[in-house]
Design a protein around this motif. Structure first.
Motif, PDB file in Angstrom:
ATOM      1  N   VAL A 130       0.851  -1.180   0.000  1.00 10.93           N
ATOM      2  CA  VAL A 130       0.000   0.000   0.000  1.00 10.93           C
ATOM      3  C   VAL A 130       0.891   1.236   0.000  1.00 10.93           C
ATOM      4  N   ALA A 131       0.489   2.250  -0.744  1.00 11.12           N
ATOM      5  CA  ALA A 131       1.270   3.490  -0.805  1.00 11.12           C
ATOM      6  C   ALA A 131       1.203   4.223   0.533  1.00 11.12           C
ATOM      7  N   LEU A 132       2.332   4.773   0.950  1.00  8.68           N
ATOM      8  CA  LEU A 132       2.366   5.605   2.157  1.00  8.68           C
ATOM      9  C   LEU A 132       2.050   7.041   1.737  1.00  8.68           C
ATOM     10  N   ASP A 133       0.801   7.255   1.362  1.00  4.53           N
ATOM     11  CA  ASP A 133       0.392   8.549   0.810  1.00  4.53           C
ATOM     12  C   ASP A 133      -0.577   9.291   1.707  1.00  4.53           C
ATOM     13  N   LYS A 134      -0.634   8.892   2.970  1.00  2.00           N
ATOM     14  CA  LYS A 134      -1.491   9.574   3.940  1.00  2.00           C
ATOM     15  C   LYS A 134      -0.612  10.198   5.025  1.00  2.00           C
ATOM     16  N   PRO A 135      -1.178  11.087   5.849  1.00  2.00           N
ATOM     17  CA  PRO A 135      -0.367  11.850   6.806  1.00  2.00           C
ATOM     18  C   PRO A 135       0.268  11.045   7.930  1.00  2.00           C
ATOM     19  N   SER A 136      -0.180   9.803   8.145  1.00  2.00           N
ATOM     20  CA  SER A 136       0.355   9.028   9.266  1.00  2.00           C
ATOM     21  C   SER A 136       0.393   7.555   8.916  1.00  2.00           C
ATOM     22  N   LEU A 137       1.213   6.821   9.649  1.00  2.00           N
ATOM     23  CA  LEU A 137       1.298   5.378   9.462  1.00  2.00           C
ATOM     24  C   LEU A 137      -0.042   4.721   9.796  1.00  2.00           C
ATOM     25  N   ALA A 138      -0.705   5.197  10.837  1.00  2.00           N
ATOM     26  CA  ALA A 138      -1.988   4.613  11.238  1.00  2.00           C
ATOM     27  C   ALA A 138      -3.003   4.706  10.105  1.00  2.00           C
ATOM     28  N   GLU A 139      -3.083   5.852   9.459  1.00  2.00           N
ATOM     29  CA  GLU A 139      -4.041   6.026   8.363  1.00  2.00           C
ATOM     30  C   GLU A 139      -3.685   5.150   7.166  1.00  2.00           C
ATOM     31  N   CYS A 140      -2.406   4.949   6.932  1.00  2.00           N
ATOM     32  CA  CYS A 140      -1.982   4.088   5.823  1.00  2.00           C
ATOM     33  C   CYS A 140      -2.376   2.630   6.080  1.00  2.00           C
ATOM     34  N   ILE A 141      -2.267   2.191   7.333  1.00  2.00           N
ATOM     35  CA  ILE A 141      -2.671   0.822   7.667  1.00  2.00           C
ATOM     36  C   ILE A 141      -4.180   0.668   7.539  1.00  2.00           C
ATOM     37  N   GLU A 142      -4.920   1.682   7.953  1.00  2.00           N
ATOM     38  CA  GLU A 142      -6.366   1.656   7.757  1.00  2.00           C
ATOM     39  C   GLU A 142      -6.699   1.503   6.270  1.00  2.00           C
ATOM     40  N   GLY A 143      -5.964   2.242   5.438  1.00  5.81           N
ATOM     41  CA  GLY A 143      -6.176   2.152   3.996  1.00  5.81           C
ATOM     42  C   GLY A 143      -5.861   0.773   3.449  1.00  5.81           C
ATOM     43  N   TYR A 144      -4.859   0.122   4.037  1.00  7.16           N
ATOM     44  CA  TYR A 144      -4.504  -1.232   3.597  1.00  7.16           C
ATOM     45  C   TYR A 144      -5.677  -2.189   3.820  1.00  7.16           C
ATOM     46  N   PHE A 145      -6.282  -2.138   5.006  1.00  6.92           N
ATOM     47  CA  PHE A 145      -7.398  -3.043   5.293  1.00  6.92           C
ATOM     48  C   PHE A 145      -8.606  -2.726   4.418  1.00  6.92           C
ATOM     49  N   GLN A 146      -8.825  -1.446   4.168  1.00 11.61           N
ATOM     50  CA  GLN A 146      -9.946  -1.076   3.312  1.00 11.61           C
ATOM     51  C   GLN A 146      -9.723  -1.552   1.888  1.00 11.61           C
ATOM     52  N   GLN A 147      -8.464  -1.466   1.439  1.00  8.05           N
ATOM     53  CA  GLN A 147      -8.122  -1.833   0.060  1.00  8.05           C
ATOM     54  C   GLN A 147      -8.058  -3.335  -0.135  1.00  8.05           C
ATOM     55  N   SER A 148      -7.439  -4.042   0.807  1.00 12.48           N
ATOM     56  CA  SER A 148      -7.166  -5.460   0.595  1.00 12.48           C
ATOM     57  C   SER A 148      -8.249  -6.385   1.134  1.00 12.48           C
ATOM     58  N   GLU A 149      -8.901  -5.972   2.224  1.00 12.26           N
ATOM     59  CA  GLU A 149      -9.860  -6.874   2.855  1.00 12.26           C
ATOM     60  C   GLU A 149     -11.256  -6.290   2.996  1.00 12.26           C
ATOM     61  N   GLN A 150     -11.420  -5.012   2.591  1.00 13.22           N
ATOM     62  CA  GLN A 150     -12.711  -4.335   2.692  1.00 13.22           C
ATOM     63  C   GLN A 150     -13.288  -4.418   4.103  1.00 13.22           C
ATOM     64  N   LEU A 151     -12.407  -4.274   5.092  1.00 12.25           N
ATOM     65  CA  LEU A 151     -12.821  -4.306   6.485  1.00 12.25           C
ATOM     66  C   LEU A 151     -12.687  -2.908   7.086  1.00 12.25           C
ATOM     67  N   ALA A 152     -13.754  -2.403   7.651  1.00 13.02           N
ATOM     68  CA  ALA A 152     -13.686  -1.117   8.345  1.00 13.02           C
ATOM     69  C   ALA A 152     -12.743  -1.251   9.532  1.00 13.02           C
ATOM     70  N   THR A 153     -11.693  -0.421   9.563  1.00 10.56           N
ATOM     71  CA  THR A 153     -10.633  -0.554  10.561  1.00 10.56           C
ATOM     72  C   THR A 153     -10.219   0.822  11.061  1.00 10.56           C
ATOM     73  N   LYS A 154     -10.009   0.933  12.354  1.00 16.95           N
ATOM     74  CA  LYS A 154      -9.494   2.149  12.960  1.00 16.95           C
ATOM     75  C   LYS A 154      -8.211   1.828  13.705  1.00 16.95           C
ATOM     76  N   VAL A 155      -7.159   2.602  13.444  1.00 26.47           N
ATOM     77  CA  VAL A 155      -5.873   2.400  14.104  1.00 26.47           C
ATOM     78  C   VAL A 155      -5.432   3.709  14.737  1.00 26.47           C
ATOM     79  N   GLN A 156      -5.033   3.656  15.984  1.00 25.08           N
ATOM     80  CA  GLN A 156      -4.420   4.797  16.659  1.00 25.08           C
ATOM     81  C   GLN A 156      -3.057   4.371  17.177  1.00 25.08           C
ATOM     82  N   LEU A 157      -2.034   5.185  16.911  1.00 23.65           N
ATOM     83  CA  LEU A 157      -0.682   4.897  17.375  1.00 23.65           C
ATOM     84  C   LEU A 157      -0.152   6.105  18.143  1.00 23.65           C
ATOM     85  N   MET A 158       0.501   5.846  19.248  1.00 19.58           N
ATOM     86  CA  MET A 158       1.059   6.916  20.078  1.00 19.58           C
ATOM     87  C   MET A 158       2.471   6.534  20.528  1.00 19.58           C
ATOM     88  N   THR A 159       3.306   7.538  20.739  1.00 15.43           N
ATOM     89  CA  THR A 159       4.659   7.298  21.252  1.00 15.43           C
ATOM     90  C   THR A 159       4.973   8.285  22.363  1.00 15.43           C
TER      91      THR A 159
END
Length: 299
Positions: A130-159
């Protein structure tokens, strides 16, 4: 911090939504401090470690999952691997000639892709890109699930990198259960949106200071939530002298003996844990004859 380095799984019994929460501390030390990484790369590796741990919990088999970033920007390469047993390892490469690195995710990783590789112990390997074309890694992973598995997914990452010697990372993953993932299931979609909005209210200081039970109560005390026993997350490397020997089997014996003659041994270093394996001429002969048993001793 006994409440850290654990992956917690939970289920919204009335909403057909599952969740995971992970917080890392000790398990990050051998990843974040394996090299003198700039703070921007430490943050990237922390987020990748939390994300990989969350994704590993989605595996339905024994094996390994890897998140790999490939970029033409200041960070050229970063990877974190995790097993179904929740052992993590990771490494990154960047342009060390730069005196400063961008703070912005998109500038740090330009013209970049995220490669997600799933490797079962038995069966074929699967790889998604999946392209890293969104503002954060979390949003890119959400896009991966939407693109590859059509699963509604929410990811939050904090450091939390305030303590230079004790990096912390955390992540939350919410996902509609596959059986309820149909876009026509309006109730599931509404439930997922509601739970997502609740999760977005979690503040960073709460994530790193409250217990997991307090966090879940703070967010979801009006929901019916079933928690499962936590899984311990730790750093572990899968390198071995035997694996290194297998790699040397594909190198010409004459070339290996030439190295031994010049340097006294063939030396192989693990980029993840920095263990060095040495092979002498007797080892090389055994490797190429197919008789190498491999010593368990790291030299």
């Amino acid at each position: 911090m006994s409440d850290f380095d654990n992956l917690h799984r939970f289920l919204f019994t009335q909403a057909n939504v599952r969740g995971e929460l992970v917080r890392l501390n000790d398990s990050l030390k051998n990843i974040v401090h394996s090299y003198e990484y700039p703070v921007q790369i430490q943050q990237l590796l922390c987020e990748m470690a939390a994300a990989t741990s969350l994704l590993t919990a989605t595996l339905k088999f024994e094996g390994e999952i890897g998140l790999q970033v490939q970029s033409k920007g200041p960070v050229s390469y970063a990877v974190v691997n995790a097993t179904h047993n929740q052992t993590l390892r990771g490494v990154a490469r960047w342009d060390e000639s730069l005196t400063t690195l961008p703070e912005n995710f998109s500038e740090l990783l330009t013209d970049a892709v995220l490669v997600i590789t799933i490797t079962p112990d038995e069966g074929e390997r699967y790889q998604g890109v999946v392209a890293l074309d969104k503002p954060s890694l979390a949003e890119c992973i959400e896009g991966y699930f939407q693109q590859s598995e059509q699963l509604a997914t929410k990811v939050q990452l904090m450091t939390d990198l305030q303590d230079a010697e004790s990096a912390k990372a955390a992540g939350v993953l919410l996902q509609v259960l596959p059986a309820q993932a149909s876009a026509t299931d309006v109730s599931s979609a509404n439930d997922f949106e509601h739970i997502t909005k609740l999760t977005e209210t979690l503040k960073q200081e709460e994530m790193f200071s409250l217990s997991v039970e307090e966090i879940l109560y703070r967010l979801y005390h009006q929901e019916e939530v079933e928690m499962f026993p936590p899984k311990t997350v730790s750093f572990a490397c899968t390198c071995s002298k035997e694996r290194s020997a297998e790699a040397l089997r594909h190198v010409e014996k004459a070339e290996l003996n030439s190295i031994i003659e010049e340097e006294g041994a063939v030396k192989m270093n693990c980029q993840y844990c920095h263990v060095e394996y040495r092979f002498d001429s007797i080892d090389v002969e055994a490797i190429h004859n197919g008789n190498y048993g491999g010593s368990a001793t790291n030299q």
